[in-house]
Design an enzyme around this catalytic site. Structure first.
Site, PDB file in Angstrom:
ATOM      1  N   ARG A   1       0.431  15.334  12.894  1.00  0.00           N
ATOM      2  CA  ARG A   1       1.602  14.912  11.813  1.00  0.00           C
ATOM      3  C   ARG A   1       1.380  16.034  10.515  1.00  0.00           C
ATOM      4  NH1 ARG A   1      -1.143   9.185   9.303  1.00  0.00           N
ATOM      5  NH2 ARG A   1       0.598   9.384   7.969  1.00  0.00           N
TER       6      ARG A   1
ATOM      7  N   ARG B   1      -5.314  11.161   4.028  1.00  0.00           N
ATOM      8  CA  ARG B   1      -3.771  11.628   4.196  1.00  0.00           C
ATOM      9  C   ARG B   1      -2.205  11.392   3.508  1.00  0.00           C
ATOM     10  NH1 ARG B   1      -0.179  14.774   8.365  1.00  0.00           N
ATOM     11  NH2 ARG B   1       2.122  14.305   7.319  1.00  0.00           N
TER      12      ARG B   1
ATOM     13  N   CYS C   1      -4.482  13.730  14.122  1.00  0.00           N
ATOM     14  CA  CYS C   1      -5.716  12.523  13.519  1.00  0.00           C
ATOM     15  C   CYS C   1      -4.868  10.989  15.063  1.00  0.00           C
ATOM     16  CB  CYS C   1      -4.686  11.612  12.749  1.00  0.00           C
ATOM     17  SG  CYS C   1      -2.842  10.738  12.491  1.00  0.00           S
TER      18      CYS C   1
ATOM     19  N   LYS D   1       1.049  -1.382   0.104  1.00  0.00           N
ATOM     20  CA  LYS D   1       0.255   0.360   0.100  1.00  0.00           C
ATOM     21  C   LYS D   1       1.133   1.545  -0.122  1.00  0.00           C
ATOM     22  CE  LYS D   1      -2.030   1.639   4.582  1.00  0.00           C
ATOM     23  NZ  LYS D   1      -1.627   3.038   4.283  1.00  0.00           N
ATOM     24  N   ASN D   2       1.995   1.527   0.850  1.00  0.00           N
ATOM     25  CA  ASN D   2       2.671   2.843   0.459  1.00  0.00           C
ATOM     26  C   ASN D   2       3.769   2.836  -0.310  1.00  0.00           C
ATOM     27  OD1 ASN D   2       0.912   3.453   3.463  1.00  0.00           O
ATOM     28  ND2 ASN D   2       2.607   2.795   4.529  1.00  0.00           N
TER      29      ASN D   2
ATOM     30  N   ASP E   1       4.054   1.172  11.894  1.00  0.00           N
ATOM     31  CA  ASP E   1       2.647   0.062  11.815  1.00  0.00           C
ATOM     32  C   ASP E   1       2.686  -1.738  12.201  1.00  0.00           C
ATOM     33  OD1 ASP E   1       2.375   2.349  10.473  1.00  0.00           O
ATOM     34  OD2 ASP E   1       2.941   1.991   8.495  1.00  0.00           O
TER      35      ASP E   1
HETATM   36  C1  EPZ Z   1       3.790   6.580   6.224  1.00  0.00           C
HETATM   37  O1  EPZ Z   1       3.348   8.015   6.820  1.00  0.00           O
HETATM   38  C2  EPZ Z   1       3.227   5.744   5.982  1.00  0.00           C
HETATM   39  N1  EPZ Z   1       2.485   6.182   5.495  1.00  0.00           N
HETATM   40  C3  EPZ Z   1       2.575   5.189   7.719  1.00  0.00           C
HETATM   41  O2  EPZ Z   1       1.418   4.105   7.359  1.00  0.00           O
HETATM   42  C4  EPZ Z   1       3.855   4.791   8.577  1.00  0.00           C
HETATM   43  O3  EPZ Z   1       3.569   4.970   9.822  1.00  0.00           O
HETATM   44  C5  EPZ Z   1       3.970   5.977   8.715  1.00  0.00           C
HETATM   45  O4  EPZ Z   1       5.087   6.659   7.298  1.00  0.00           O
HETATM   46  C6  EPZ Z   1       6.046   5.600   9.035  1.00  0.00           C
HETATM   47  O5  EPZ Z   1       7.051   4.338   9.087  1.00  0.00           O
HETATM   48  C7  EPZ Z   1       2.278   6.127   4.224  1.00  0.00           C
HETATM   49  O6  EPZ Z   1       3.366   5.857   3.488  1.00  0.00           O
HETATM   50  C8  EPZ Z   1       1.374   6.735   3.132  1.00  0.00           C
HETATM   51  P1  EPZ Z   1       6.490  10.316   8.785  1.00  0.00           P
HETATM   52  P2  EPZ Z   1       4.330   9.545   6.624  1.00  0.00           P
HETATM   53  O7  EPZ Z   1       6.109  11.959   7.342  1.00  0.00           O
HETATM   54  O8  EPZ Z   1       5.162   9.764   5.769  1.00  0.00           O
HETATM   55  C9  EPZ Z   1       6.950  13.112  12.191  1.00  0.00           C
HETATM   56  C10 EPZ Z   1      -0.098   2.808   8.454  1.00  0.00           C
HETATM   57  O9  EPZ Z   1      -0.474   2.321   8.563  1.00  0.00           O
HETATM   58  N2  EPZ Z   1       6.570  14.189  10.614  1.00  0.00           N
HETATM   59  O10 EPZ Z   1       7.702   9.246   8.499  1.00  0.00           O
HETATM   60  O11 EPZ Z   1       2.883  10.493   7.513  1.00  0.00           O
HETATM   61  C11 EPZ Z   1       5.416  12.778  12.223  1.00  0.00           C
HETATM   62  O12 EPZ Z   1       4.720  13.476  13.011  1.00  0.00           O
HETATM   63  C12 EPZ Z   1       0.298   4.447   8.054  1.00  0.00           C
HETATM   64  O13 EPZ Z   1      -0.041   2.352   6.588  1.00  0.00           O
HETATM   65  C13 EPZ Z   1       7.008  15.612  11.758  1.00  0.00           C
HETATM   66  O14 EPZ Z   1       7.112  16.158  12.649  1.00  0.00           O
HETATM   67  O15 EPZ Z   1       5.308   9.338   8.751  1.00  0.00           O
HETATM   68  C14 EPZ Z   1       5.653  11.542  12.516  1.00  0.00           C
HETATM   69  O16 EPZ Z   1       5.835  11.795  14.566  1.00  0.00           O
HETATM   70  C15 EPZ Z   1      -0.073   5.030   9.025  1.00  0.00           C
HETATM   71  N3  EPZ Z   1       6.645  16.774   9.833  1.00  0.00           N
HETATM   72  C16 EPZ Z   1       6.672  10.895  12.025  1.00  0.00           C
HETATM   73  O17 EPZ Z   1       7.511  12.588  12.042  1.00  0.00           O
HETATM   74  C17 EPZ Z   1       6.940  16.080   9.013  1.00  0.00           C
HETATM   75  O18 EPZ Z   1       6.354  17.013   8.244  1.00  0.00           O
HETATM   76  C18 EPZ Z   1       6.550  10.200  10.937  1.00  0.00           C
HETATM   77  O19 EPZ Z   1       5.984  10.014   9.296  1.00  0.00           O
HETATM   78  C19 EPZ Z   1       6.307  15.264   8.404  1.00  0.00           C
HETATM   79  C20 EPZ Z   1       6.581  14.493   9.578  1.00  0.00           C
END
Ligand code: EPZ
Length: 432
Positions: A135, A106, A130, A35-36, A320
């Site tokens: 996020r 998202r 969320c 998916k991701n 995840d």
């Molecule tokens: C991806 O989300 C995945 N989603 C998530 O999967 C997954 O949990 C996550 O990566 C971590 O592995 C998709 O790929 C669609 P991040 P993403 O940016 O890209 C902080 C699932 O269940 N952050 O790596 O949104 C954020 O708040 C989903 O399939 C900032 O602070 O994750 C978080 O605490 C859920 N500022 C951390 O980084 C930003 O600009 C990681 O988020 C961006 C992120």
């Protein structure tokens, strides 16, 4: 508030899962496409000059939502067969992602980089926090600014524009998956070289690099913490035919399900290296894991030992799979501590596990799990996607009947989860 991997007020879905637990899983299960990775490749197709065929696409709701986003922008996306989509980019592509879908998912933010690169502008409804924690997209936006774009945030929208993007050195404060991908996309047609340091190293980032390079981009280093994007003047005009990697989180979910039921399951179509953090944790817990090419056999006698789990960005233990491993450790012998270091609040499902007899205390970023002999079936509700999977896993091991509501989350990310589990011998059915 906005994302539905978790909307605060869970919209109740009439569909429920009914599980009668304590049936060991046995047999072979085929893992679907990731998916991701797929969602990002679909967004990446916005940069393509010709048709993109993406194969091994899981037929899940998030993919349908991304089809809505792309078509809303003016692309044409059609299913060629059960697991292949064709994306065709037409003239007159829009720069404003349709609100309705952005609110729903998202991952819609991933169209920002490609649209900024292609059109020099993009507008998007501001994605909010969320249920799994805040996020923000500040790292994405800082990256765009470093490339020379202007960011305007007003009336709940974020608008990014640039007459010209220029390569830059960008150090991410946190290895965010989404920020790494968006900055990588935005830099493809920029003038000069962009270097992303402290980049996310997830396999999905490598997929995106490979896909973009097929389109004619020049990207190196994905999978390490430094990614170099050498800007090109234009991408090629060839059609792209790409098969996406298997879903490591779906694979991990089945591995844990096999382990908790004392089962013997062979997973087909997996990349064992992608689930190594989980496999080594399961071995510590007392489960036998054997890899053979793209197959993985998981054998458990049901006797599980407590273990501590620290969630970290890849190659660490994935967030995840955090809810699912917590469900498993709820019936392990001893006390385990699970520490979540990626999202701020990803333990909301714990109350539901407690309803099933688990003994868990959440303190700040950690859950302290005192293993019990048995869980007992109960009526529970999934607050988000992976939490839903954790409740299914708990239900598979619990005495008696477990009823799970909130299936709209499970359907976002798993292809026919209950059918695949039933084929392995689980007593599980969807009740309308
Ligand atoms: C991806 O989300 C995945 N989603 C998530 O999967 C997954 O949990 C996550 O990566 C971590 O592995 C998709 O790929 C669609 P991040 P993403 O940016 O890209 C902080 C699932 O269940 N952050 O790596 O949104 C954020 O708040 C989903 O399939 C900032 O602070 O994750 C978080 O605490 C859920 N500022 C951390 O980084 C930003 O600009 C990681 O988020 C961006 C992120």
């Amino acid at each position: 508030m906005i994302d539905t991997e978790a909307v605060q007020t869970v919209t109740r879905n009439e569909n429920k899962l009914e599980i009668v637990g304590r049936k060991p899983l046995n047999g072979v299960v085929k893992i679907s496409g990731a998916k991701n990775a797929v969602l990002k490749l679909m967004a990446a197709a916005l940069l393509s000059n010709n048709d993109c065929l993406i194969r091994n696409v899981p037929r899940i709701r998030d993919v349908e939502t991304m089809i809505g986003v792309l078509n809303g922008l003016g692309a044409e996306t059609v299913w060629e067969d059960e697991s292949t989509i064709r994306i065709q980019i037409k003239d007159g592509l829009g720069y404003a992602a349709p609100d309705q879908y952005v609110r729903e998912m998202r991952a819609s933010v991933q169209v920002m980089g490609p649209l900024l690169a292609r059109l020099g502008k993009v507008k998007l409804f501001q994605p909010g926090g969320c249920i799994i924690g805040q996020r923000p997209i500040d790292l994405h936006l800082k990256g765009f600014q470093a490339l020379g774009a202007e960011v305007i945030e007003e009336h709940g929208y974020v608008y990014v524009r640039a007459d010209k993007l220029k390569g830059a050195e960008i150090h991410l404060d946190f290895p965010s998956v989404g920020a790494t991908e968006n900055i990588m996309s935005a830099a493809i047609l920029a003038e000069g070289t962009t270097v992303i340091r402290n980049a996310a190293k997830e396999p999905e980032i490598i997929e995106e690099q490979n896909f973009y390079n097929r389109l004619g981009a020049r990207i190196r280093g994905a999978g390490t913490d430094t990614i170099r994007i050498e800007g090109v003047k234009q991408l090629n005009n060839r059609m792209t035919d790409y098969t996406v990697i298997p879903d490591r989180i779906e694979a991990g979910t089945f591995m844990i399900a096999a382990a908790i039921t004392g089962g013997d399951v062979v997973l087909e179509d997996v990349i064992p290296e992608h689930v190594e953090a989980l496999a080594s944790k399961l071995r510590e817990i007392g489960v036998t894991i054997e890899a053979n090419g793209e197959k993985l056999r998981v054998v458990s006698d049901g006797r599980l030992k407590a273990a501590d789990v620290t969630v970290l960005p890849y190659p660490g233990f994935p967030t995840d799979l955090q809810p699912q491993i917590t469900a498993l450790l709820a019936v392990a012998n001893g006390t385990s501590v699970i520490t979540e270091n990626v999202f701020g609040s990803r333990f909301r499902y714990v109350d539901e596990l407690i309803r099933m007899g688990a003994v868990i205390r959440v303190e700040s970023r950690s859950a302290i799990v005192k293993g019990v002999k048995r869980l007992s079936g109960a009526s529970v509700c999934a607050p988000d996607l992976r939490a839903g999977a954790a409740l299914v896993i708990a239900g598979l091991a619990a005495d008696g009947l477990t009823t799970i509501e909130g299936l709209q989350y499970l359907d976002r990310g798993y292809v026919a989860l209950e059918k695949k589990l039933a084929a392995l011998g689980a007593d599980i059915q969807r009740v309308e």
